[in-house]
Design a protein around this motif. Structure first.
Motif: not given
Length: 236
Positions: A41-50, A216-223
């Motif tokens: 429902i918002s970008d707050k839950y984007a990291v849930s997919i990882i 933190v809900r707003d970042r992930h770490f590609i490398n």
């Protein structure tokens, strides 16, 4: 979905592989029977997919993983085509999330225009990390077609990377290559993509790094995620 993903990955790190596979079974069953997982429902839950996608990938549940990424991508494209307000940011309150999700249909609710999407960044990144070439190409094309601006918080390799108000740089638009090439970079001109540091991975803190994103809900770490996918998840 997020909690099960984190649990299964922790079990992998602890070498509890049979338990991790049971958790992956449970996660896959829930995803296949609950369409709500495809509609954050918002970008707050984007990291849930990882963590959920990583767990599915670890046990070769590629079809379910692909379905999750594709259907989330369809959801956000439909949302941003429907409403100029898009979806709320990772920093939104519960009221702002609901107003943005439902308020576009009512003239008396004034919503700011928001074309940025952190969810878009994650679905593209996961498609690339898992080398789902056709899915990557389709998602990038569709995101561009509906004028979504994928966004991300880039971080420096300091303690500030792990806190919301730390040493970070907000990137309003993340640019991706139109086509995915195996082994190549898919982000264009991003600090995280070019940096070589992988402190957490090199110090065996890969699960802790993934769980940091859930805080933190707003970042992930590609490398680090690249190395986790390549080296850690294949052991299961």
């Amino acid at each position: 979905m997020e909690v099960l993903g984190l649990l299964g990955l922790l079990q992998i790190k602890r070498q509890e592989i049979s338990l991790a596979e049971e958790t992956a079974d449970m996660l896959e069953t829930l995803i296949n029977n609950n369409s709500g997982f495809f509609s954050p429902i918002s970008d707050k839950y984007a990291v849930s997919i990882i963590p959920s996608s990583l767990l599915l990938k670890a046990f070769n549940r590629i079809d379910t993983c692909t379905q999750l990424i594709r259907k989330v991508a369809v959801w956000i494209c439909n949302r941003y085509e429907l409403s100029e307000a898009g979806l709320a940011s990772p920093y939104s309150t519960e009221e702002e999330e609901i107003q943005t999700l439902l308020g576009y249909a009512y003239d008396f609710i004034d919503l700011p225009r928001r074309r940025e999407s952190y969810i878009a960044t994650i679905v593209v990144d996961l498609s690339a990390l898992f080398q789902l070439n056709h899915l990557y190409d389709d998602v990038v094309n569709d995101i561009q077609a509906v004028a979504i601006y994928p966004c991300n918080v880039e971080v420096k390799n300091t303690l500030g990377r792990d806190v919301i108000n730390g040493d970070a740089i907000y990137t309003p638009v993340v640019r991706f290559t139109d086509k995915l090439t195996i082994g190549g970079n898919w982000r264009v001109g991003n600090h995280q993509e070019d940096a070589n540091e992988s402190f957490c991975y090199e110090n065996h803190l890969w699960w802790e790094l993934i769980s940091t994103s859930s805080v933190v809900r707003d970042r992930h770490f590609i490398n680090d995620l690249r190395k986790i996918v390549t080296n850690e998840l294949t052991k299961s």
